[in-house]
Motif scaffolding. Structure first.
Motif, mmCIF file in Angstrom:
data_model
loop_
_atom_site.group_PDB
_atom_site.id
_atom_site.type_symbol
_atom_site.label_atom_id
_atom_site.label_comp_id
_atom_site.label_asym_id
_atom_site.label_seq_id
_atom_site.Cartn_x
_atom_site.Cartn_y
_atom_site.Cartn_z
ATOM 1 N N LEU A 223 0.560 -1.266 0.001
ATOM 2 C CA LEU A 223 -0.240 0.031 -0.264
ATOM 3 C C LEU A 223 1.074 1.550 -0.086
ATOM 4 O O LEU A 223 1.758 0.906 0.997
ATOM 5 C CB LEU A 223 -0.517 0.424 0.979
ATOM 6 N N PRO A 224 0.999 2.467 -1.165
ATOM 7 C CA PRO A 224 1.300 3.384 -0.826
ATOM 8 C C PRO A 224 1.051 3.982 0.417
ATOM 9 O O PRO A 224 0.402 3.961 1.011
ATOM 10 C CB PRO A 224 0.918 4.017 -2.087
ATOM 11 N N ASP A 225 2.252 4.848 1.203
ATOM 12 C CA ASP A 225 2.460 5.421 2.128
ATOM 13 C C ASP A 225 1.437 6.932 2.377
ATOM 14 O O ASP A 225 0.729 7.398 3.125
ATOM 15 C CB ASP A 225 3.837 6.514 2.273
ATOM 16 N N HIS A 226 1.265 7.321 0.929
ATOM 17 C CA HIS A 226 0.552 8.518 0.909
ATOM 18 C C HIS A 226 -0.094 7.902 -0.502
ATOM 19 O O HIS A 226 -0.352 7.788 -1.149
ATOM 20 C CB HIS A 226 1.762 9.880 0.146
ATOM 21 N N LEU A 227 -1.763 8.828 0.222
ATOM 22 C CA LEU A 227 -2.386 8.279 -0.755
ATOM 23 C C LEU A 227 -4.087 10.083 -1.182
ATOM 24 O O LEU A 227 -3.794 9.895 0.365
ATOM 25 C CB LEU A 227 -3.646 6.958 -0.328
ATOM 26 N N GLU A 228 -4.474 10.069 -1.929
ATOM 27 C CA GLU A 228 -5.145 12.004 -2.039
ATOM 28 C C GLU A 228 -6.389 11.106 -2.836
ATOM 29 O O GLU A 228 -5.950 10.423 -3.353
ATOM 30 C CB GLU A 228 -4.444 12.855 -2.575
ATOM 31 N N GLY A 229 -7.449 10.980 -1.835
ATOM 32 C CA GLY A 229 -8.711 10.829 -2.948
ATOM 33 C C GLY A 229 -9.560 11.724 -3.174
ATOM 34 O O GLY A 229 -9.022 13.502 -1.734
ATOM 35 N N TRP A 241 -21.485 18.015 -2.751
ATOM 36 C CA TRP A 241 -21.045 18.380 -1.405
ATOM 37 C C TRP A 241 -19.618 17.152 -1.674
ATOM 38 O O TRP A 241 -19.797 16.489 -2.705
ATOM 39 C CB TRP A 241 -21.020 17.842 -0.082
ATOM 40 N N GLU A 242 -17.817 18.218 -1.980
ATOM 41 C CA GLU A 242 -17.154 17.688 -2.241
ATOM 42 C C GLU A 242 -15.980 18.178 -1.602
ATOM 43 O O GLU A 242 -16.462 19.252 -1.404
ATOM 44 C CB GLU A 242 -17.006 17.544 -3.719
ATOM 45 N N LYS A 243 -15.039 16.801 -1.360
ATOM 46 C CA LYS A 243 -14.005 17.018 -0.441
ATOM 47 C C LYS A 243 -12.816 16.238 -0.752
ATOM 48 O O LYS A 243 -13.081 14.814 -0.969
ATOM 49 C CB LYS A 243 -14.015 17.285 1.104
ATOM 50 N N PRO A 244 -11.183 17.090 -0.885
ATOM 51 C CA PRO A 244 -10.270 15.768 -1.028
ATOM 52 C C PRO A 244 -10.165 15.186 0.415
ATOM 53 O O PRO A 244 -10.300 15.931 1.368
ATOM 54 C CB PRO A 244 -9.193 16.934 -1.116
ATOM 55 N N PHE A 245 -9.217 14.275 1.141
ATOM 56 C CA PHE A 245 -9.194 13.847 1.562
ATOM 57 C C PHE A 245 -7.903 12.904 1.367
ATOM 58 O O PHE A 245 -7.315 12.987 0.493
ATOM 59 C CB PHE A 245 -10.062 12.392 2.350
ATOM 60 N N LEU A 246 -7.045 12.642 2.968
ATOM 61 C CA LEU A 246 -5.399 11.539 2.802
ATOM 62 C C LEU A 246 -6.129 10.965 3.632
ATOM 63 O O LEU A 246 -6.405 10.855 4.491
ATOM 64 C CB LEU A 246 -4.767 12.949 3.187
ATOM 65 N N THR A 247 -5.006 9.575 3.152
ATOM 66 C CA THR A 247 -4.985 8.165 4.020
ATOM 67 C C THR A 247 -3.833 7.712 3.605
ATOM 68 O O THR A 247 -2.812 8.306 2.803
ATOM 69 C CB THR A 247 -6.337 7.712 3.151
ATOM 70 N N GLY A 248 -3.417 6.875 4.516
ATOM 71 C CA GLY A 248 -2.018 6.129 4.092
ATOM 72 C C GLY A 248 -1.374 6.325 5.368
ATOM 73 O O GLY A 248 -2.097 7.298 5.764
ATOM 74 N N GLU A 249 -0.195 5.831 5.991
ATOM 75 C CA GLU A 249 0.601 5.566 6.808
ATOM 76 C C GLU A 249 0.480 7.192 7.186
ATOM 77 O O GLU A 249 0.869 7.590 8.208
ATOM 78 C CB GLU A 249 1.292 4.440 6.702
ATOM 79 N N THR A 282 -10.661 7.226 9.410
ATOM 80 C CA THR A 282 -10.941 8.788 8.463
ATOM 81 C C THR A 282 -10.358 9.957 8.544
ATOM 82 O O THR A 282 -10.517 10.340 10.079
ATOM 83 C CB THR A 282 -12.766 8.643 7.457
ATOM 84 N N ALA A 283 -10.398 10.879 8.309
ATOM 85 C CA ALA A 283 -10.662 12.992 9.150
ATOM 86 C C ALA A 283 -10.940 13.267 7.757
ATOM 87 O O ALA A 283 -10.981 14.703 7.858
ATOM 88 C CB ALA A 283 -9.078 13.371 8.678
ATOM 89 N N THR A 284 -12.639 13.064 7.502
ATOM 90 C CA THR A 284 -13.055 13.700 6.290
ATOM 91 C C THR A 284 -14.722 13.995 6.226
ATOM 92 O O THR A 284 -14.277 12.169 6.087
ATOM 93 C CB THR A 284 -12.482 13.706 5.237
ATOM 94 N N ILE A 301 -16.509 7.485 -3.359
ATOM 95 C CA ILE A 301 -15.267 8.337 -3.128
ATOM 96 C C ILE A 301 -13.946 7.202 -4.023
ATOM 97 O O ILE A 301 -13.870 6.257 -4.763
ATOM 98 C CB ILE A 301 -14.995 7.019 -1.711
ATOM 99 N N ASP A 302 -12.985 8.121 -4.645
ATOM 100 C CA ASP A 302 -12.995 8.148 -5.346
ATOM 101 C C ASP A 302 -11.063 8.036 -4.970
ATOM 102 O O ASP A 302 -10.607 9.063 -4.707
ATOM 103 C CB ASP A 302 -12.705 8.685 -6.369
ATOM 104 N N LEU A 303 -10.123 6.772 -5.017
ATOM 105 C CA LEU A 303 -8.268 7.035 -5.124
ATOM 106 C C LEU A 303 -8.685 6.290 -6.104
ATOM 107 O O LEU A 303 -7.864 5.306 -6.513
ATOM 108 C CB LEU A 303 -8.395 6.025 -3.589
ATOM 109 N N PRO A 304 -7.324 7.117 -6.670
ATOM 110 C CA PRO A 304 -6.937 6.883 -8.471
ATOM 111 C C PRO A 304 -6.349 5.052 -7.941
ATOM 112 O O PRO A 304 -6.428 4.790 -9.373
ATOM 113 C CB PRO A 304 -6.182 8.317 -8.434
ATOM 114 N N GLU A 305 -5.046 5.437 -6.720
ATOM 115 C CA GLU A 305 -4.385 4.389 -7.216
ATOM 116 C C GLU A 305 -5.303 2.732 -7.211
ATOM 117 O O GLU A 305 -4.994 1.672 -7.392
ATOM 118 C CB GLU A 305 -3.462 4.188 -5.441
#
Length: 328
Positions: A223-229, A241-249, A282-284, A301-305
């Motif tokens: 799993l990538p350490d940094h993910l932007e969705g 409504w739309e908002k970016p979120f970050l996940t990954g370690e 989650t944070a969003t 919910i969209d995470l390109p990876e």
């Protein structure tokens, strides 16, 4: 490598995603492939390569014909346990603490949520071989609470709220010797009742007993350490409504290994043959921005990876069944 599951000719099959519009059928479902891999001492990727068939399917047609399934299932839903952890992401504590602040006598002191988050920040990423801080943990249900990608998420008649929670989900199969095996990760919508939780945080357990969804694709491998969705709500064909979120370690207070340790340390969660779906937090939340969802709103919910987004419309139930316990 990314996998989906689908119904094909009356059976459940896993399929390898080869292109955005095409998948290649495998000769078994994901659960069977994972069991094969663990029994043979090989990786899931190796088991997938050995299970490839010559049948190619149209990805969008599977969706249109409602044949798309969660990417990992158990033949008996009672042997799939769905759980999760909260307050794991940097930034998640502010939303939760704001929800619970009104319940505190002295707001100058840390809320319980902030104390739990602080424990994670200070001790959620232990050195190899050490045990870190214990996270918040909750139970959502067995496999019967899982809704397939693109399918409707039901909202019970007694619910106070119907809110998305865009998260990573870890997917696991327990080997015959009780060894937990990580099959991979997927996008998850943990879905929760935030109004119920806000009334009193001791009702968190009630607020989590709802449906959920994950997929449509299972990411096999690291799993990538940094993910932007991106998380959004679509109403009547328009983005509400739309908002970016970050996940990954890199964006979490806890390491995934620490969260896994504190889940699987319990013998009851190492029952041979079981499937586990564990949400990582989650944070969003649209709820934090005052959004009130309605019937037929669609979560995306969209995470390109992870390939295609996870999409689910809402269905508010109106039936109020008479629940009565009878003596034998």
């Amino acid at each position: 490598m990314r996998l989906i599951q689908c119904e094909h000719q009356g059976r459940i099959h896993a399929a390898l995603v080869e292109r955005i519009d095409q998948v290649r059928l495998l000769d078994a479902d994901t659960y069977t492939l994972a069991r094969r891999a663990s029994a043979a001492g090989q990786s899931l990727a190796q088991a997938v390569e050995a299970a490839l068939t010559e049948t190619h399917l149209d990805y969008q047609q599977l969706i249109d014909e409602k044949r798309l399934l969660p990417p990992l299932t158990h033949p008996d839903p009672a042997h799939c346990l769905v759980t999760g952890t909260g307050l794991t992401h940097l930034g998640s504590a502010d939303t939760r603490s704001a929800m619970h602040a009104k319940t505190q006598v002295d707001e100058a002191e840390l809320t319980d949520s902030m104390r739990m988050f602080k424990l994670g920040v200070e001790g959620g990423k232990p050195a190899p071989g050490e045990v870190g801080a214990q996270p918040e943990w909750f139970y959502k249900g067995d496999g019967s609470c899982v809704v397939a990608p693109e399918a409707e998420i039901p909202v019970p008649h007694f619910a106070e709220d119907a809110g998305e929670e865009p998260e990573l989900a870890g997917l696991y199969v327990i080997g015959d010797d009780g060894q937990p095996w990580r099959v991979g990760h997927a996008i998850g919508n943990e879905f929760s009742d935030h109004v119920t939780e806000r009334f009193n945080y001791l009702w968190l357990a009630h607020s989590k007993l709802r449906a959920c969804s994950f997929g449509p694709e299972l990411l096999v491998g690291e799993l990538p350490d940094h993910l932007e969705g991106t998380s959004r709500i679509v109403r009547d064909g328009e983005t509400l409504w739309e908002k970016p979120f970050l996940t990954g370690e890199a964006n979490m207070a806890h390491s995934l290994a620490n969260l896994e340790h504190h889940h699987f340390k319990y013998p009851g969660f190492r029952r041979p043959g079981d499937v586990h779906v564990h949400f990582f937090g989650t944070a969003t939340l649209s709820f934090a921005d005052g959004v009130q969802t309605r019937d037929d709103d669609r979560f995306e919910i969209d995470l390109p990876e992870f390939g295609r987004p996870l999409r689910n419309p809402l269905r508010f139930e109106v039936d109020n069944p008479d629940i009565a316990v009878k003596s034998l």
